[in-house]
Scaffold this active site. Sequence first.
Site, short mmCIF file in Angstrom:
data_model
loop_
_atom_site.label_atom_id
_atom_site.label_comp_id
_atom_site.label_asym_id
_atom_site.label_seq_id
_atom_site.Cartn_x
_atom_site.Cartn_y
_atom_site.Cartn_z
N GLY A 190 0.93 -1.16 -0.08
CA GLY A 190 0.01 0.22 -0.16
C GLY A 190 0.90 1.32 -0.15
O GLY A 190 1.84 1.41 0.55
N CYS A 242 5.74 -0.09 6.98
CA CYS A 242 5.38 1.20 6.39
C CYS A 242 6.66 1.58 5.51
O CYS A 242 7.79 1.38 6.11
CB CYS A 242 5.11 2.33 7.36
SG CYS A 242 4.57 4.04 6.36
N GLU A 258 -3.46 2.93 5.21
CA GLU A 258 -3.21 3.62 4.32
C GLU A 258 -4.34 5.11 4.22
O GLU A 258 -3.94 6.17 4.27
CB GLU A 258 -3.65 3.08 2.62
CG GLU A 258 -2.60 2.15 2.39
CD GLU A 258 -0.83 2.41 2.72
OE1 GLU A 258 -0.64 3.32 2.65
OE2 GLU A 258 -0.58 1.76 3.08
N HIS A 314 -2.68 7.37 6.78
CA HIS A 314 -1.68 8.40 6.12
C HIS A 314 -2.40 9.74 5.58
O HIS A 314 -1.80 10.77 5.88
CB HIS A 314 -1.12 7.78 4.90
CG HIS A 314 -0.02 6.76 5.25
ND1 HIS A 314 1.21 7.37 5.95
CD2 HIS A 314 0.43 5.52 5.18
CE1 HIS A 314 2.10 6.24 6.11
NE2 HIS A 314 1.52 5.25 5.60
NI NI Z 1 2.49 3.35 5.72
#
Ligand code: NI
Length: 172
Positions: free
Chosen positions: A45, A94, A137, A140
Amino acid sequence: MKRPILIHPDPRLKKVATPVDDISDELRKLSDDMLETMYDAPGIGLAAPQIGILQRLIVLDCVKEDGEAPRPLVMFNPEIVSASDETSSYEEGCLSIPEQYAEVTRPAEVTVRWMDRDGNAREETFDKLWATCVQHEIDHLEGKLFIDHISPMRRQMITRKSQKLKRERARG
Ligand code: NI
């Protein structure tokens, strides 16, 4: 075209991203670049803020079995419309925090509404790794990282390691 991924800590990873109101060719190109960047990393992702673009756009593909067809998803303005009470935990990582992992607990199932790259409204319920990934995601886009879900002590430790790695990379 591959884009450079920002490494934590970076102020742009802490910002709330702006909704997309019209899907232009430029944004479609951006989503292609993001998929290319994600597959190349490799990752499952990527959110636009991770390449320094503060717009509400994420891409993901959580198909991990060899031989299974890839399933790239491009989501503009993704929104969680419902989440299960049942939770599940995954060891998350991540692309903006390389080599660091931590167990994060989130709702096991989420229903997400978004706009696809042709501007069509879509809605789907995700579970397992897909549910974790899509929530990670969407976080984010709110300027939130997976380490914001863990203890402050663990977060500081990971941040220090990421800072060190970032310095080393900058030095080449
Ligand atoms: Ni991430």
